[in-house]
Motif scaffolding. Structure first.
Motif, short mmCIF file in Angstrom:
data_model
loop_
_atom_site.label_atom_id
_atom_site.label_comp_id
_atom_site.label_asym_id
_atom_site.label_seq_id
_atom_site.Cartn_x
_atom_site.Cartn_y
_atom_site.Cartn_z
N ILE A 1 61.76 54.90 39.09
CA ILE A 1 62.50 54.52 40.13
C ILE A 1 61.26 53.07 39.89
O ILE A 1 61.10 53.75 41.82
CB ILE A 1 63.62 54.20 40.31
CG1 ILE A 1 63.97 54.91 39.69
CG2 ILE A 1 64.20 52.60 40.02
CD1 ILE A 1 65.37 55.84 39.69
N ASP B 1 70.05 48.60 45.58
CA ASP B 1 69.47 48.50 43.68
C ASP B 1 69.50 46.80 43.02
O ASP B 1 70.83 46.72 43.03
CB ASP B 1 70.31 49.17 43.29
CG ASP B 1 70.01 49.13 41.32
OD1 ASP B 1 68.34 48.70 41.24
OD2 ASP B 1 70.06 50.04 40.57
N TYR C 1 70.21 55.53 36.25
CA TYR C 1 68.46 56.03 35.02
C TYR C 1 68.68 57.23 34.48
O TYR C 1 67.30 57.17 33.98
CB TYR C 1 67.70 55.69 35.82
CG TYR C 1 67.58 54.04 37.44
CD1 TYR C 1 66.61 53.02 36.22
CD2 TYR C 1 68.13 54.05 38.37
CE1 TYR C 1 66.59 51.47 37.13
CE2 TYR C 1 68.50 52.55 39.00
CZ TYR C 1 67.48 52.10 38.60
OH TYR C 1 67.81 50.89 39.12
#
Length: 205
Positions: A24, A55, A79
């Protein structure tokens, strides 16, 4: 992009490790404990503690999350990875994760505080928290004597949660040297490239 508000502490390093493992993109906003809690942290976590995240992967739906266990679970689910999808593995992972955030982490932290940070050495609280920290450590020792990973299946957010504290067990006045299972497990995780990148990022930021 994921913003991680954190510091180079056992709880603080958990989230960069997860982000690296899940690939990420992230930036670290380092929080200085010696200064007043910045408004940027309080805006994300009203409790004023690290770690916390914002986020911004979806600009139409910006998400804030605080508390390390909640963040790890959010990232794993959002994710995809670091948690088994079958019910038994997921349940084991969550059980061990929540035991870490409610049990081992607080007992290690309190043991370390009364051992190293208290203005005067008080035998009762020092021994009380050290004994509980040792009991929690023994639970992990027993689990890793039966399995390569904490949840009994695969490397997961539970391993990352425990790794962040057990690599610094001496802070609580404890040692992992007598446990082959824990020693080998710590080495396996330490050698993971994602873990090395996260620790390097925290040291540099």
């Amino acid at each position: 992009m994921l913003e991680i508000l954190t510091a180079d502490t056992p709880n603080g390093i958990k989230i960069p490790i997860v982000a690296e493992e899940l690939q990420i993109p992230y930036v670290v906003t380092k929080i200085d404990f010696w200064k007043n809690k910045p408004s940027t942290l309080l805006a994300v976590n009203p409790n004023g503690r690290i770690p916390a995240i914002v986020d911004r992967a979806d600009q139409s739906n910006v998400v804030r999350v605080f508390e390390s266990g909640a963040i790890m679970l959010y990232l794993a689910d959002t994710y995809g990875g670091l948690i088994p999808q079958h019910p038994q593995g997921r349940a084991e992972t969550l059980s061990w994760l929540f035991l870490q955030v409610s049990g081992l982490g607080p007992s290690f932290g309190q043991a370390g505080h009364f051992l190293r940070g208290a203005p005067e050495r008080l035998a009762y609280p020092t021994e009380r928290f050290r004994a509980e920290a040792q009991r929690q450590l023994s639970l992990v020792d027993a689990q890793l004597s039966r399995s390569e990973w904490i949840n009994g299946f695969d490397y997961s957010i539970a391993d990352i949660a425990y790794f962040s504290w057990l690599r610094s067990a001496s802070y609580a006045g404890l040692t992992t040297e007598g446990s082959v299972g824990i020693t080998n497990w710590l080495q396996r995780i330490s050698e993971r490239p994602a873990v090395q990148r996260a620790l390097a990022a925290m040291a540099e930021s």
